[in-house]
Design a protein around this motif. Structure first.
Motif, short mmCIF file in Angstrom:
data_model
loop_
_atom_site.label_atom_id
_atom_site.label_comp_id
_atom_site.label_asym_id
_atom_site.label_seq_id
_atom_site.Cartn_x
_atom_site.Cartn_y
_atom_site.Cartn_z
N LEU A 87 -44.51 -15.08 10.03
CA LEU A 87 -45.00 -14.65 11.47
C LEU A 87 -45.49 -13.10 11.41
O LEU A 87 -44.75 -12.27 10.59
CB LEU A 87 -43.65 -14.77 12.28
CG LEU A 87 -43.41 -16.23 12.59
CD1 LEU A 87 -42.03 -16.11 13.53
CD2 LEU A 87 -44.33 -16.96 13.21
N PRO A 88 -46.62 -12.75 12.08
CA PRO A 88 -46.73 -11.29 12.18
C PRO A 88 -45.82 -10.78 12.99
O PRO A 88 -45.26 -11.05 13.93
CB PRO A 88 -47.87 -11.50 12.99
CG PRO A 88 -48.16 -12.77 13.80
CD PRO A 88 -47.19 -13.61 12.96
N VAL A 89 -45.27 -9.42 12.50
CA VAL A 89 -44.39 -8.64 13.01
C VAL A 89 -45.15 -7.18 13.14
O VAL A 89 -45.81 -6.66 12.38
CB VAL A 89 -43.21 -8.45 12.42
CG1 VAL A 89 -42.03 -7.44 12.97
CG2 VAL A 89 -42.59 -9.93 12.05
N MET A 90 -44.73 -6.62 14.42
CA MET A 90 -45.25 -5.40 14.58
C MET A 90 -43.99 -4.41 15.41
O MET A 90 -43.47 -4.72 16.04
CB MET A 90 -46.51 -5.21 15.85
CG MET A 90 -47.17 -3.78 15.85
SD MET A 90 -48.24 -3.91 17.29
CE MET A 90 -47.09 -3.36 18.79
N PHE A 91 -43.99 -3.20 14.84
CA PHE A 91 -43.06 -2.12 15.18
C PHE A 91 -43.76 -0.78 15.67
O PHE A 91 -44.89 -0.43 15.37
CB PHE A 91 -42.05 -1.60 14.21
CG PHE A 91 -41.37 -2.64 13.47
CD1 PHE A 91 -40.14 -3.12 14.16
CD2 PHE A 91 -41.91 -3.37 12.28
CE1 PHE A 91 -39.40 -4.15 13.67
CE2 PHE A 91 -40.90 -4.39 11.78
CZ PHE A 91 -39.74 -4.74 12.32
N GLY A 92 -43.34 -0.29 16.92
CA GLY A 92 -44.00 0.80 17.26
C GLY A 92 -44.75 0.69 18.65
O GLY A 92 -44.48 -0.38 19.19
N ASP A 93 -45.42 1.58 19.08
CA ASP A 93 -46.40 1.14 20.17
C ASP A 93 -48.02 1.62 19.91
O ASP A 93 -48.24 1.85 18.73
CB ASP A 93 -46.33 2.28 21.42
CG ASP A 93 -46.12 3.76 20.84
OD1 ASP A 93 -46.94 4.08 20.04
OD2 ASP A 93 -45.50 4.50 21.45
N ARG A 94 -48.67 1.68 20.80
CA ARG A 94 -50.38 1.63 20.47
C ARG A 94 -50.89 2.95 19.75
O ARG A 94 -51.57 2.89 18.87
CB ARG A 94 -51.29 1.49 21.84
CG ARG A 94 -50.99 0.42 22.47
CD ARG A 94 -52.11 0.36 23.61
NE ARG A 94 -51.79 -0.91 24.54
CZ ARG A 94 -52.84 -1.08 25.23
NH1 ARG A 94 -53.73 -0.60 25.78
NH2 ARG A 94 -52.61 -2.54 25.96
N ALA A 95 -50.12 3.99 19.84
CA ALA A 95 -50.45 5.29 19.29
C ALA A 95 -50.03 5.34 17.90
O ALA A 95 -50.27 6.03 17.31
CB ALA A 95 -49.79 6.51 20.30
N ASN A 96 -48.83 4.50 17.60
CA ASN A 96 -48.08 4.80 16.42
C ASN A 96 -47.33 3.18 16.18
O ASN A 96 -46.30 3.20 16.42
CB ASN A 96 -47.08 5.79 16.48
CG ASN A 96 -46.68 6.16 15.20
OD1 ASN A 96 -47.13 6.05 14.18
ND2 ASN A 96 -45.19 6.66 15.17
#
Length: 188
Positions: A49-58
């Motif tokens: 599964l794709p995972v993302m940490f942080g927000d749009r800027a970082n």
């Protein structure tokens, strides 16, 4: 977050909430220990599964492999060492934070102590219920066996003192409560 886990774990309820069909799971042939002390768990399968940490800027994103388990949990997923290694995460359990390098700055993922306590309490209650339910047949079987009377004195041949002993009272109101003490013990 579980730095002691060698797996990333996803609960079946979370998979269903993500509307991912179970047909997407790849088979896993081996169980893994440690979800509940002394017991093995058998995953339904594994999924990337794709995972993302942080927000749009970082932010940092990547694909993690999760073992999908078919039992209740108080979490949605458990991130283990494979996640930490991939994203170069540094966990701080005292402050309930994960820190990892981002393209623009350090990415912080955090929780509150009250939320962590609630999850831990739910997990404890679930684990206790599972252990009790699996031990119940064993306890029923055990109750049919003859139970020894532990209040009855045992034979002196079971444990024999290596030296001469004397009885010393331990309860001034009940002279029958005594303990055996070696007579050859040094004064110190």
């Amino acid at each position: 977050m579980d730095g002691g886990s060698g797996l990333n774990i996803l609960y079946i309820d979370t998979l269903d909430a993500l509307c991912i069909p179970r047909s997407e799971l790849r088979l896993v042939s081996s169980p893994f220990p440690g979800m509940i002390q002394g017991m093995q768990a058998y995953p339904l399968g594994q999924i990337d599964l794709p995972v993302m940490f942080g927000d749009r800027a970082n932010f940092r994103s990547g694909v993690l492999t999760f073992k999908v388990v078919y039992f209740l949990g108080s979490y949605h997923a458990i991130l283990g060492r494979p996640c930490y290694a991939k994203f170069m995460v540094v966990p701080n359990y005292t402050y309930l934070k994960l820190k990892m390098p981002g393209p623009n700055d350090v990415i912080n993922v955090s929780s509150t102590f009250s939320h962590a306590y609630t999850c831990d309490r739910e997990h404890f209650e679930l684990a206790t219920a599972v252990i009790n339910s699996s031990e119940l047949p064993w306890l029923r079987e055990l109750s049919t066996l003859a139970v020894p009377d532990y209040n009855k004195p045992t034979s002196l041949t079971v444990f024999c003192p290596l030296e001469e002993t004397k009885a010393v009272g331990i309860d001034p109101t009940d002279p029958t409560k005594t303990v055996q003490i070696g007579t050859q013990l040094p004064a110190k």
